[in-house]
Design a protein around this motif. Structure first.
Motif, mmCIF file in Angstrom:
data_model
loop_
_atom_site.group_PDB
_atom_site.id
_atom_site.type_symbol
_atom_site.label_atom_id
_atom_site.label_comp_id
_atom_site.label_asym_id
_atom_site.label_seq_id
_atom_site.Cartn_x
_atom_site.Cartn_y
_atom_site.Cartn_z
ATOM 1 N N LEU A 1 6.214 0.895 6.045
ATOM 2 C CA LEU A 1 7.279 -0.082 5.872
ATOM 3 C C LEU A 1 6.865 -1.198 4.928
ATOM 4 N N VAL A 2 7.833 -1.714 4.198
ATOM 5 C CA VAL A 2 7.642 -2.867 3.328
ATOM 6 C C VAL A 2 8.315 -4.057 3.993
ATOM 7 N N LEU A 3 7.581 -5.159 4.079
ATOM 8 C CA LEU A 3 8.095 -6.429 4.593
ATOM 9 C C LEU A 3 8.249 -7.344 3.397
ATOM 10 N N GLU A 4 9.488 -7.769 3.129
ATOM 11 C CA GLU A 4 9.729 -8.567 1.923
ATOM 12 C C GLU A 4 10.899 -9.510 2.111
ATOM 13 N N VAL B 1 16.533 -6.232 9.482
ATOM 14 C CA VAL B 1 16.543 -7.641 9.114
ATOM 15 C C VAL B 1 15.847 -8.388 10.239
ATOM 16 N N LEU B 2 14.849 -9.211 9.872
ATOM 17 C CA LEU B 2 14.081 -9.982 10.846
ATOM 18 C C LEU B 2 14.368 -11.458 10.654
ATOM 19 N N VAL B 3 14.760 -12.122 11.728
ATOM 20 C CA VAL B 3 15.026 -13.558 11.692
ATOM 21 C C VAL B 3 14.012 -14.224 12.610
ATOM 22 N N THR B 4 13.192 -15.104 12.016
ATOM 23 C CA THR B 4 12.113 -15.740 12.760
ATOM 24 C C THR B 4 11.670 -17.005 12.047
ATOM 25 N N PRO B 5 11.159 -17.969 12.779
ATOM 26 C CA PRO B 5 10.571 -19.135 12.112
ATOM 27 C C PRO B 5 9.190 -18.827 11.526
ATOM 28 N N LEU B 6 8.630 -17.662 11.844
ATOM 29 C CA LEU B 6 7.334 -17.272 11.307
ATOM 30 C C LEU B 6 7.426 -17.043 9.799
ATOM 31 N N THR B 7 6.300 -17.199 9.121
ATOM 32 C CA THR B 7 6.244 -16.881 7.703
ATOM 33 C C THR B 7 6.024 -15.375 7.535
ATOM 34 N N ARG B 8 6.224 -14.886 6.336
ATOM 35 C CA ARG B 8 5.987 -13.471 6.060
ATOM 36 C C ARG B 8 4.535 -13.087 6.373
ATOM 37 N N PRO B 9 3.519 -13.884 5.963
ATOM 38 C CA PRO B 9 2.142 -13.538 6.334
ATOM 39 C C PRO B 9 1.919 -13.522 7.855
ATOM 40 N N GLN B 10 2.589 -14.400 8.580
ATOM 41 C CA GLN B 10 2.450 -14.412 10.039
ATOM 42 C C GLN B 10 3.072 -13.167 10.669
ATOM 43 N N VAL B 11 4.194 -12.724 10.132
ATOM 44 C CA VAL B 11 4.813 -11.492 10.640
ATOM 45 C C VAL B 11 3.911 -10.304 10.339
ATOM 46 N N ALA B 12 3.363 -10.240 9.125
ATOM 47 C CA ALA B 12 2.441 -9.154 8.777
ATOM 48 C C ALA B 12 1.228 -9.171 9.708
ATOM 49 N N ALA B 13 0.704 -10.344 10.008
ATOM 50 C CA ALA B 13 -0.443 -10.466 10.908
ATOM 51 C C ALA B 13 -0.103 -9.993 12.313
ATOM 52 N N LEU B 14 1.127 -10.214 12.727
ATOM 53 C CA LEU B 14 1.567 -9.742 14.041
ATOM 54 C C LEU B 14 1.466 -8.216 14.121
ATOM 55 N N PHE B 15 1.903 -7.529 13.071
ATOM 56 C CA PHE B 15 1.781 -6.070 13.045
ATOM 57 C C PHE B 15 0.302 -5.670 13.068
ATOM 58 N N ALA B 16 -0.532 -6.378 12.293
ATOM 59 C CA ALA B 16 -1.970 -6.079 12.267
ATOM 60 C C ALA B 16 -2.584 -6.261 13.656
ATOM 61 N N ASP B 17 -2.155 -7.278 14.366
ATOM 62 C CA ASP B 17 -2.662 -7.533 15.718
ATOM 63 C C ASP B 17 -2.335 -6.402 16.681
ATOM 64 N N HIS B 18 -1.320 -5.609 16.344
ATOM 65 C CA HIS B 18 -0.925 -4.466 17.180
ATOM 66 C C HIS B 18 -1.466 -3.140 16.647
ATOM 67 N N GLY B 19 -2.463 -3.221 15.765
ATOM 68 C CA GLY B 19 -3.147 -2.018 15.298
ATOM 69 C C GLY B 19 -2.579 -1.381 14.047
ATOM 70 N N TRP B 20 -1.567 -2.002 13.439
ATOM 71 C CA TRP B 20 -1.004 -1.476 12.208
ATOM 72 C C TRP B 20 -1.941 -1.819 11.045
ATOM 73 N N VAL C 1 -2.243 -3.227 7.408
ATOM 74 C CA VAL C 1 -1.431 -4.170 6.630
ATOM 75 C C VAL C 1 -2.160 -4.491 5.333
ATOM 76 N N ARG C 2 -1.392 -4.525 4.237
ATOM 77 C CA ARG C 2 -1.943 -4.940 2.943
ATOM 78 C C ARG C 2 -0.827 -5.559 2.115
ATOM 79 N N HIS C 3 -1.217 -6.327 1.109
ATOM 80 C CA HIS C 3 -0.226 -6.854 0.169
ATOM 81 C C HIS C 3 0.304 -5.695 -0.660
ATOM 82 N N ALA C 4 1.625 -5.610 -0.798
ATOM 83 C CA ALA C 4 2.244 -4.621 -1.682
ATOM 84 C C ALA C 4 2.536 -5.253 -3.036
#
Length: 108
Positions: A54-57, A16-35, A37-40
């Motif tokens: 992993l699925v982020l939802e 469970v992730l608690v953050t003021p970031l949006t889901r796209p911003q969290v996905a972008a964070l993973f992408a910035d670290h070399g993961w 990322v795509r829309h599921a």
């Protein structure tokens, strides 16, 4: 880099992730670290490395879940990424038999 164990057949990691970031911003964070990322779906993302899928939802809080190889080592890496980004995270790691193996948090 950890040994390349095969991905398990089922989901063994739930967070469970608690953050003021949006889901796209969290996905972008993973992408910035070399993961990778795509829309599921319209409302979820697939975030992948060679050792997890992993699925982020969901709405706040977000759910991050899926199979993770070398679970205890790599779950710690996922939680550390969240910690470094200022995302509160509580993760549960499960064995093949469904037993809870470990709970990790960004507060540890």
């Amino acid at each position: 880099m950890p040994e390349q164990d095969p991905l398990p057949d089922g989901t063994n990691f739930f967070a469970v992730l608690v953050t003021p970031l949006t889901r796209p911003q969290v996905a972008a964070l993973f992408a910035d670290h070399g993961w990778r990322v795509r829309h599921a779906s319209r409302s979820s993302y697939m975030v992948r490395t060679d050792w997890c899928e992993l699925v982020l939802e969901g709405a706040q809080p977000f759910l991050l879940h899926g199979p993770v190889a070398a679970l205890l080592t790599n779950a710690s890496r996922i939680v550390q990424l969240c910690r470094d980004a200022g995302i509160a995270c509580t993760a549960e790691c499960y064995g093949e038999d469904g037993d809870l193996l470990k709970v990790l948090t960004t507060h540890d």
